[in-house]
Design a protein around this motif. Sequence first.
Motif, PDB file in Angstrom:
ATOM      1  N   LYS A 195       0.834  -1.209   0.000  1.00  0.00           N
ATOM      2  CA  LYS A 195       0.000   0.000   0.000  1.00  0.00           C
ATOM      3  C   LYS A 195       0.868   1.259   0.000  1.00  0.00           C
ATOM      4  CE  LYS A 195      -4.146  -1.837   2.277  1.00  0.00           C
ATOM      5  NZ  LYS A 195      -5.049  -1.712   3.439  1.00  0.00           N
ATOM      6  N   LEU A 196       1.946   1.192   0.728  1.00  0.00           N
ATOM      7  CA  LEU A 196       2.846   2.337   0.797  1.00  0.00           C
ATOM      8  C   LEU A 196       3.559   2.537  -0.548  1.00  0.00           C
ATOM      9  CD1 LEU A 196       3.860   4.436   2.888  1.00  0.00           C
ATOM     10  CD2 LEU A 196       5.765   2.891   3.371  1.00  0.00           C
ATOM     11  N   ARG A 197       3.933   1.432  -1.175  1.00  0.00           N
ATOM     12  CA  ARG A 197       4.638   1.512  -2.441  1.00  0.00           C
ATOM     13  C   ARG A 197       3.722   2.006  -3.568  1.00  0.00           C
ATOM     14  NH1 ARG A 197       6.211  -3.127  -2.360  1.00  0.00           N
ATOM     15  NH2 ARG A 197       4.709  -4.147  -3.738  1.00  0.00           N
ATOM     16  N   LYS A 198       2.438   1.597  -3.547  1.00  0.00           N
ATOM     17  CA  LYS A 198       1.481   1.980  -4.581  1.00  0.00           C
ATOM     18  C   LYS A 198       0.901   3.376  -4.350  1.00  0.00           C
ATOM     19  CE  LYS A 198       0.073  -2.800  -5.477  1.00  0.00           C
ATOM     20  NZ  LYS A 198      -1.056  -3.769  -5.401  1.00  0.00           N
ATOM     21  N   SER A 230       1.747   7.034   4.901  1.00  0.00           N
ATOM     22  CA  SER A 230       2.553   6.695   6.079  1.00  0.00           C
ATOM     23  C   SER A 230       1.882   5.573   6.863  1.00  0.00           C
ATOM     24  CB  SER A 230       2.750   7.911   6.985  1.00  0.00           C
ATOM     25  OG  SER A 230       1.504   8.395   7.448  1.00  0.00           O
ATOM     26  N   ILE A 231       2.662   4.900   7.653  1.00  0.00           N
ATOM     27  CA  ILE A 231       2.180   3.806   8.503  1.00  0.00           C
ATOM     28  C   ILE A 231       2.551   4.124   9.947  1.00  0.00           C
ATOM     29  CG2 ILE A 231       2.229   1.336   8.955  1.00  0.00           C
ATOM     30  CD1 ILE A 231       1.173   1.968   6.212  1.00  0.00           C
TER      31      ILE A 231
END
Length: 458
Positions: A434-437, A442-443
């Motif tokens: 999700k972060l890459r897409k 942020s997480i």
Amino acid sequence: MRKSCSRKYSPGLYPLIFLSFVIISSAVASGTSPGRVTGVAPGIASGVAPGIASGVAPGIASGVAPGIASAVAQGSTSALASGIAPASDSTIPSASASAVLQSGDTAAGISLFTTAAGTREEFVRGQRLFYGLVYPENKSMNCAACHNTDVTDSLNWNPDAVEISRKYKNKSVADLSEILLSPTGKKMMQVHSDFRFTPEEIMLIKLYMDDLSGAGLTRKKPSVINFVLFIAALLLFFVSALDLIITKKIKRRWINPAVLSVTAVYITWVLVVNAIALGRSPGYSPDQPLKFSHQIHSEQNGTDCIYCHSYAPYSKSAGIPAQSICMNCHLLVRSGTRSGMFEIAKITDSYENKKPLEWIRVHKVPDHVFFSHAQHVGAGGTDCSECHGDIAKMTRVRQVSDLSMGWCINCHRTKKVNFRDNNFYMQYRELSDKLRKGETDSITVERTGGTECMKCHY
């Protein structure tokens, strides 16, 4: 009959109401609940005897140390300004130390220089010399101005009076004379440059210091005003409840409910505040066996935290640095600009005698909580200051955060995790995708399970 009873008990109603309001207003004004004041150790920044603003013990207008004039006349010196009990009859023999000094008896003089025993009058003279209440050669030399005899909450680079006294307890007066009049350390040479003590005066100071070595630093008695207010509120509550239910002496019906309401609110507030504070100790700063300053080592000298606390990135505990780490520098550095040689000598003596220093832990979570420095520092990349405060500027380590569960959870809900180039978080593939897409920017720790009970309690 009713009017008679009313007239009989009504005069006591107004003091009862007034006392209840005094309790509440006093508690609000103090801003502290009972039971929390007792754990506070007062600090005297000047490091001198209680009540001394000018470096001179109180009650000196008469030229006699406080509480001593009458004590000497009665053969007792128990009421000393420093709050330390003097030597008893068994430790101060009747033989006059001054007489031995003046007799020229070398053997007796050496024995005297080892024991530093004398009369009560000489003991008092030694105390007055230590506090600078007499002026040899018309010059005040106050030992207590640098070497505090009271507990202090600030860092005094000079060793306290008890430390000095214990170090020289089994040494001769000649040894004390050498360190006072001919010191080798750069700082002591500067401070002691104008000292002009005679051998007799040094003997008298040694006599007082020997007695001081058997006692600890003076602690101010904790305040009990909040505890008294709490007990008074309880008594008011029970008396009012008793009258409302059983005796019914107070005829004005609104008084008992008013007293019960006010005291109940105060009692509840006290119990809740103290229950919440149970097990928490923000501001905790115990006395350590060595006056170590993070400000000097970390900020001034630029020493990295991991150099000393090397276990932090991969261990549950950050660890206390081994003395061999200290000796990497202090094999050469034997004197400090502010501390002189006394504190550094503790490190070298401990290292050479293979006896570790007994440090007192400052930050500690409850036993039912799991906390790992490896998880926070190694995997999470958390900076030391986020939990420990700006410790690089601290001369004396203190606990900044309360280390409560709410404090931890709030951090986990807002702290963003660095997923990029972090091997630990690569296992969270869904979040990484999700972060890459770009589906999320942020997480937080919470999204990786940081607020689940079993993460910290298992």
